[in-house]
Design a protein around this motif. Structure first.
Motif, short mmCIF file in Angstrom:
data_model
loop_
_atom_site.label_atom_id
_atom_site.label_comp_id
_atom_site.label_asym_id
_atom_site.label_seq_id
_atom_site.Cartn_x
_atom_site.Cartn_y
_atom_site.Cartn_z
N LEU A 204 1.01 -1.25 -0.01
CA LEU A 204 0.07 0.00 0.02
C LEU A 204 0.91 1.12 -0.07
CD1 LEU A 204 -2.70 -1.00 2.61
CD2 LEU A 204 -2.61 -1.42 0.20
N GLU A 205 0.72 2.04 -0.91
CA GLU A 205 1.78 3.01 -1.32
C GLU A 205 0.86 4.37 -1.23
OE1 GLU A 205 5.06 1.63 -4.38
OE2 GLU A 205 4.31 3.52 -4.78
N GLU A 206 1.76 5.40 -0.57
CA GLU A 206 1.19 6.96 -0.69
C GLU A 206 1.03 7.27 -2.03
OE1 GLU A 206 3.57 10.20 0.40
OE2 GLU A 206 5.43 9.02 0.02
N ARG A 207 -0.09 7.93 -2.56
CA ARG A 207 -0.27 8.42 -3.88
C ARG A 207 0.51 9.52 -4.23
NH1 ARG A 207 -5.97 8.84 -7.17
NH2 ARG A 207 -5.35 10.16 -8.86
N LEU A 208 1.53 9.72 -5.23
CA LEU A 208 2.27 10.82 -5.45
C LEU A 208 1.53 11.69 -6.58
CD1 LEU A 208 5.85 9.10 -5.20
CD2 LEU A 208 4.55 10.44 -3.43
N GLU A 209 1.63 12.90 -6.93
CA GLU A 209 1.20 13.78 -7.92
C GLU A 209 2.50 14.05 -8.77
OE1 GLU A 209 -1.98 13.96 -8.60
OE2 GLU A 209 -2.66 13.23 -6.63
N ARG B 126 4.29 14.83 -13.05
CA ARG B 126 4.06 14.13 -14.43
C ARG B 126 5.29 13.03 -14.57
NH1 ARG B 126 1.58 16.26 -18.56
NH2 ARG B 126 3.31 16.37 -20.19
N GLU B 127 5.06 11.99 -15.36
CA GLU B 127 6.03 10.77 -15.15
C GLU B 127 6.94 10.81 -16.39
OE1 GLU B 127 3.78 6.95 -14.67
OE2 GLU B 127 2.12 8.25 -13.78
N VAL B 128 8.06 10.03 -16.14
CA VAL B 128 9.03 10.19 -17.16
C VAL B 128 9.95 8.68 -17.00
CG1 VAL B 128 10.75 11.37 -15.71
CG2 VAL B 128 11.04 11.28 -18.27
#
Ligand code: AMP
Ligand code: GLY
Length: 432
Positions: free
Chosen positions: A196-201, A203-205
């Protein structure tokens, strides 16, 4: 003595090299295409291969799990280098088997590939070196995971620990779907252990780097588009399209990613006696607090490889061999100026069960050296080229600007025709 010599992997490149390539996607076609440009390239065998790899050598239809048959083939055909595309054979130890047979392999051993095949192991490695990543809790029981989530009173990103064909991650918006995701993933083989992971905000690369166990050679940055629908909507897929490089990643940010996220992991794996040799792929999210790792892969991404490999100048076969024997020479590869945009054409039904057997038209007529066609799920049927899988063809356009590369890819994506064809029209649009 002879025995010793056979088992001792030579560090010297041979002038003529026979290559055995594992896999059957667009990534493997792109690898075969690039490897075949090497001045050392002599013969290619692909297991099982596809229409694309078949253009450069022989496809051999062994199951990927039959390592005995694959090593036999390698010995019979005097293979000088094994190149592994997909994750499963790496996790199952194909490189270990080849090492034991004295045949160099581009790809990590099973122990090093755990950086991809076990997300909890990856977290442990990152924690040991303080690599920035999402906070995670690890559970071996769905009951405990559910109780923890409910007590916390907020949604969590739910991840299966093991390899799950890209289907092992759920990013829920509320508690109810968090609990449902725990129930669903824990019922799968990959999800016997859950994170269970904290949600990060952000853009992805994707940052791909070649690695010889110690040093990294960073390749052009890329951005995959994993969701099926335009505007990043709909179900997750293996990847619907890629742009490379990603301009918003400045040289300083890339250096930060390499120094704080990637090199420490390479160092930690080496310190544990399981050096990583092959392609290290960092899935990075650019948060307000700086870049953080979402995941590591132990192989080229697909379709990422279809955009990254065309941007490289130099002899990749030599460099893959150098990685395999632990002596990377970074000066042997250069990044080409310009951009690549890869658009994936899918069959009807994908990412579920695809419709197959439809004739494909328009591929032969393409005569533009700035456009590359990579076969993924195609086959040669009685009526010629036809669809044979979910992701059918990757069309890569090249250009001096992202817009030019994009226009070329889309022109050809429109022109290649088959019943039920679908592709996203927004790959690379507004920074992609
Ligand atoms: P992964 O296979 O771990 O990269 O996850 C697949 C996708 O899920 C990523 O590309 C992200 O879009 C999303 N994802 C994974 N972990 C997180 C997280 N901690 N926070 C937000 N999104 C995530
Ligand atoms: N395109 C995503 C992956 O290969 O992991």
């Amino acid at each position: 003595m002879l025995y010793f010599l056979r088992r001792h992997i030579s560090k010297h490149l041979r002038q003529h090299m026979n290559v055995l390539l594992i896999g059957s996607g667009g990534r493997e076609h792109a690898l075969a295409w690039k490897i075949a440009q090497s001045r050392h390239f002599t013969r290619l065998f692909s297991v099982p291969g596809n229409t694309g790899t078949g253009q450069y050598g022989q496809n051999v239809p062994f199951p990927l799990s039959d390592f005995d048959a694959i090593v036999d083939l390698a010995q019979r055909e005097q293979i000088d280098l094994l190149v592994v595309g997909p994750d499963n054979p790496l996790a199952d130890g194909i490189v270990d088997v080849f090492k034991a047979a004295g045949i160099p392999a581009f790809g990590p051993t099973a122990a090093a590939a755990r950086i991809e095949s076990s997300k909890s192991f990856a977290k442990e490695i990152m924690a040991a070196r303080g690599v920035p990543t999402a906070e995670a809790m690890i559970f071996d029981s769905p009951v405990e995971a559910t109780a923890f989530a409910q007590q916390s009173g907020r949604p969590w990103v739910v991840k299966a620990d093991g390899l799950a064909l890209g289907k092992g991650v759920v990013v829920p918006d509320d508690m109810e779907s968090t609990v449902a995701a725990i129930a669903r993933l824990s019922a799968t083989r990959a999800g016997r252990r859950l994170l269970l992971e904290e949600r990060l905000e952000g853009r992805e690369v994707s940052v791909h780097a070649l690695c010889d166990g110690e040093h990294l050679l960073v390749l052009p940055t890329a951005r995959d588009h994993k969701r099926f629908g335009e505007g990043d909507t709909g179900p997750n897929t293996g990847g619907m399209g890629v742009i490379a490089p990603v301009d918003e990643v400045s040289p300083a940010v890339l250096e930060q990613i390499v120094n704080t996220c990637m090199q420490p992991v390479v160092d930690e794996l080496a310190a544990r006696g399981t050096p990583f040799r092959g392609l290290l792929y960092a899935g990075v999210i650019l948060t307000r607090d700086g870049p953080k790792i979402l995941e590591f892969n132990a192989r080229f991404g697909d379709p990422e490889a279809q955009a990254i490999l065309p941007l490289l100048e130099g002899d990749v076969l030599e460099v893959f061999y150098d990685c395999a024997v632990g002596q990377l020479h970074p000066e042997k590869l250069r990044k080409r100026k310009g951009y690549a945009v890869c658009v994936v054409l899918c069959a009807q039904g994908y990412p579920g069960k695809p419709r197959v057997g439809d004739p494909i038209r328009g591929v032969e007529a393409i005569d533009d050296e700035q456009v590359l066609i990579f076969h993924a799920g195609t086959a040669i049927g009685p009526a010629g080229l036809c669809t044979a899988g979910g992701r059918v063809i990757g069309v890569t356009g090249l250009g001096s600007t992202l817009a030019r590369a994009r226009a070329r890819a889309y022109e050809i994506a429109e022109r290649v025709a088959f019943e039920g064809k679908y592709f996203r029209r927004d790959i690379g649009k507004e920074n992609g």
